[in-house]
Design an enzyme around this catalytic site. Structure first.
Site, PDB file in Angstrom:
ATOM      1  N   LYS A 291       0.841  -1.196   0.000  1.00 57.87           N
ATOM      2  CA  LYS A 291       0.000   0.000   0.000  1.00 57.87           C
ATOM      3  C   LYS A 291       0.873   1.241   0.000  1.00 57.87           C
ATOM      4  CE  LYS A 291      -0.604  -0.374   4.934  1.00 57.87           C
ATOM      5  NZ  LYS A 291      -1.326  -1.276   5.775  1.00 57.87           N
TER       6      LYS A 291
ATOM      7  N   GLY B  15      -7.395  -5.050   2.704  1.00 60.68           N
ATOM      8  CA  GLY B  15      -8.186  -5.412   3.885  1.00 60.68           C
ATOM      9  C   GLY B  15      -9.332  -4.471   4.105  1.00 60.68           C
TER      10      GLY B  15
ATOM     11  N   ALA C  96      -1.895  -9.537   8.771  1.00 58.81           N
ATOM     12  CA  ALA C  96      -1.313 -10.824   8.386  1.00 58.81           C
ATOM     13  C   ALA C  96      -1.371 -11.836   9.525  1.00 58.81           C
ATOM     14  CB  ALA C  96       0.130 -10.630   7.926  1.00 58.81           C
TER      15      ALA C  96
ATOM     16  N   LYS D  13      -4.933   4.557   4.668  1.00 62.42           N
ATOM     17  CA  LYS D  13      -4.996   3.732   5.869  1.00 62.42           C
ATOM     18  C   LYS D  13      -6.212   4.000   6.754  1.00 62.42           C
ATOM     19  CE  LYS D  13      -0.040   3.113   6.114  1.00 62.42           C
ATOM     20  NZ  LYS D  13       1.136   3.199   6.918  1.00 62.42           N
TER      21      LYS D  13
END
Length: 176
Positions: free
Chosen positions: A76, A104, A108, A159
């Site tokens: 990203k 997402g 992870a 984000k």
């Protein structure tokens, strides 16, 4: 799997561990190499996870081995010098590749522990979206498809993971 680091390669191959996911053990059939040719040869899909600041240089190093593989961008961010999204960077370096972005809200470590997680894959190619959904979805991992690559790229680059809205399919779902 490719790594730039000999140390990481040895850790993965000998101990089946990753320094970023210390409680996860890789299956025995996972092999890591520092050779792009070895990592890419015979594959159908390339999962690009290189940090954004290294994306262009890394793609330049492996593009000679890419034939017709799908490239899934999991990194990203933006290219600092041009402010281009990573799909634009990869498309410039690998102009004949079918590109997808995977995002997402997810972590992870949660995915590796089979904690229920939802992701979105975005590609302008329906067959790519469907293939990725079929190959990666499991009991604990749900993958939604979307054609809005820029929307997904921009969303994950800033984000803000409280909600993802896919304009092309009009579905929305809430994460963190």
């Amino acid at each position: 799997m490719w790594s730039f680091s000999e140390e990481e390669k040895e850790l993965i191959n000998n101990e089946k561990k990753c320094k970023f996911l210390p409680n996860v053990k890789f299956p025995d059939n996972v092999y890591c190499t520092t050779s792009f040719e070895e990592a890419i040869e015979g594959t159908e899909i390339i999962i690009h996870v290189t940090p954004s600041k290294f994306t262009r240089d890394t793609a330049k190093q492996y593009k000679q081995y890419v034939k017709d593989q799908i490239v899934i961008i999991c990194s990203k961010g933006f290219e600092k010098s041009t402010l281009k999204t990573l799909d634009d960077v990869i498309e410039e370096e690998l102009p004949n590749s079918k590109i997808a972005v995977l995002s997402g809200p997810s972590h992870a470590e949660e995915v590796s522990k089979d904690i229920p997680t939802a992701l979105v894959v975005a590609s302008k190619y329906d067959d790519v979206n469907e293939l990725i959904q079929e190959e990666f979805m499991s009991k604990s991992l749900r993958i939604y498809t979307c054609k809005d690559i820029k929307g997904v790229e921009l969303r994950r680059s800033v984000k803000k993971y409280n909600c993802i809205l896919c304009r092309s399919c009009s579905r929305s779902w809430t994460g963190r």
